[in-house]
Design an enzyme around this catalytic site. Structure first.
Site, PDB file in Angstrom:
ATOM      1  N   ALA A 256      89.481 -61.702  33.769  1.00 58.77           N
ATOM      2  CA  ALA A 256      90.115 -61.936  34.574  1.00 58.77           C
ATOM      3  C   ALA A 256      90.357 -62.027  35.620  1.00 58.77           C
ATOM      4  CB  ALA A 256      91.432 -60.797  34.475  1.00 58.77           C
ATOM      5  N   ALA A 257      89.182 -62.350  36.155  1.00 56.14           N
ATOM      6  CA  ALA A 257      88.828 -63.116  37.903  1.00 56.14           C
ATOM      7  C   ALA A 257      89.217 -64.004  38.261  1.00 56.14           C
ATOM      8  CB  ALA A 257      87.550 -62.689  37.914  1.00 56.14           C
ATOM      9  N   GLY A 258      89.259 -65.123  37.385  1.00 51.31           N
ATOM     10  CA  GLY A 258      90.002 -66.017  37.675  1.00 51.31           C
ATOM     11  C   GLY A 258      91.604 -66.286  37.965  1.00 51.31           C
ATOM     12  N   ASP A 259      91.836 -65.255  36.680  1.00 53.88           N
ATOM     13  CA  ASP A 259      93.845 -65.040  37.048  1.00 53.88           C
ATOM     14  C   ASP A 259      93.881 -63.998  37.744  1.00 53.88           C
ATOM     15  OD1 ASP A 259      93.833 -66.911  34.324  1.00 53.88           O
ATOM     16  OD2 ASP A 259      93.577 -64.535  33.334  1.00 53.88           O
TER      17      ASP A 259
END
Length: 309
Positions: A256-259
């Site tokens: 979820a880093a990209g999210d």
């Protein structure tokens, strides 16, 4: 922070999954069985993650998508509502809710298998039924975990309504249809997605700049290639590539880093800040997220990001 009534609005069109997360020493090889260390069940899906990120990071958020009439669906809806996210455009379909099977290794890398379930029931008609959610937004965010016809309909409707349009082309397996990119204000792929979209290898920041230039030439107004710990390559309209170094942190889980980056960037744009400031804010949010385990549980709040230097 501004009150919930005065904050700008983000509408996220996309997927919601229940994440089944196992931590193991390493990712298994084909045909191999590994002993995992821990198991957790947490809300996820790129659409849901980005909606939660935008909400925690300062925006009023609406979620447009589809869940199943099952326990996972009820939990996913309740989780969004607990974040203050408007779920009026979140429909209940006939299939089970989406599920993601995630393995995270000791190096904080992950491997993910997704079963779309009710996410596959989002159609152009779904978008049309909930056009009010797009009309009310300042920024509309889409990904590729719902059917392409629905994504195209959302992009086109948002463009027609004069909204700022963000497309996170994940998961991308090849070039997008030629008529998609002109509908996009900010195309935000990672290295693998930039390679799939452009056909160019992305093994360095310089490679990212070449891929971004190709994607901008294909119609996207602005391209941000996220490079994980190596930062972000931004190819903005009318400008050459700019590189943004990533904050240095000890990573625990990159899920979820990209999210988190997408949600933070969208929230900042909706509040009218500069693109440069929005990128730097989103990078700090993403950096904080990788210091924690899980998808939505790892997403920081606006106050935490403001305090992070």
């Amino acid at each position: 922070m501004a009150s919930n009534e005065t904050r700008s609005r983000v509408t996220v069109v996309g997927s919601l999954n229940m994440d089944l997360v196992v931590r193991a020493p390493r990712l298994p090889h084909p045909g191999e069985t590994l002993a995992g260390r821990t198991f957790a069940q947490v809300a996820g899906g790129k659409g849901g993650n980005q909606a939660v990120a935008a909400a925690r990071l300062g925006a009023r958020v609406s979620m447009l998508g589809c869940i199943g009439a099952d326990a996972n669906g009820a939990q996913l809806r309740a989780g969004l509502e607990a974040e203050g996210i408007d779920c009026a455009a979140l429909e209940t379909g006939t299939q089970v809710s989406g599920v993601a099977l995630i393995t995270v290794d000791d190096a904080s890398q992950n491997a993910i298998v997704i079963v779309a379930g009710s996410n596959g029931e989002v159609t152009p008609d779904t978008i049309a039924r909930h056009e009010a959610a797009l009309s009310d937004a300042d920024v509309v965010v889409c990904q590729l975990e719902t059917p392409p016809q629905a994504v195209r309909a959302a992009l086109a409707a948002a463009r027609r309504l004069g909204k700022t349009v963000i497309l996170n082309p994940a998961p991308a397996t090849g070039a997008l249809p030629a008529d998609w990119l002109p509908l996009v204000d900010y195309l935000i792929p990672n290295e693998l997605e930039a390679t799939a979209l452009s056909g160019l290898p992305v093994d360095s920041p310089e490679d990212a700049a070449r891929a971004a230039a190709a994607l901008r030439a294909a119609g996207a107004r602005n391209v941000l290639v996220t490079l994980g710990a190596r930062g972000v390559c931004a190819m903005l309209e009318g400008a050459d590539a700019t590189f943004y170094d990533a904050p240095k942190v000890a990573a625990v889980d990159t899920t979820a880093a990209g999210d988190t980056f997408i949600g933070g960037f969208a929230a900042q744009l909706a509040q009218g800040v500069s693109v440069d400031a929005a990128i730097r804010f989103a990078q700090r949010a993403a950096a904080l997220s990788v210091t924690r385990a899980g998808a939505q549980p790892s997403i920081p709040t606006r106050a935490e990001v403001d305090a992070f230097v």
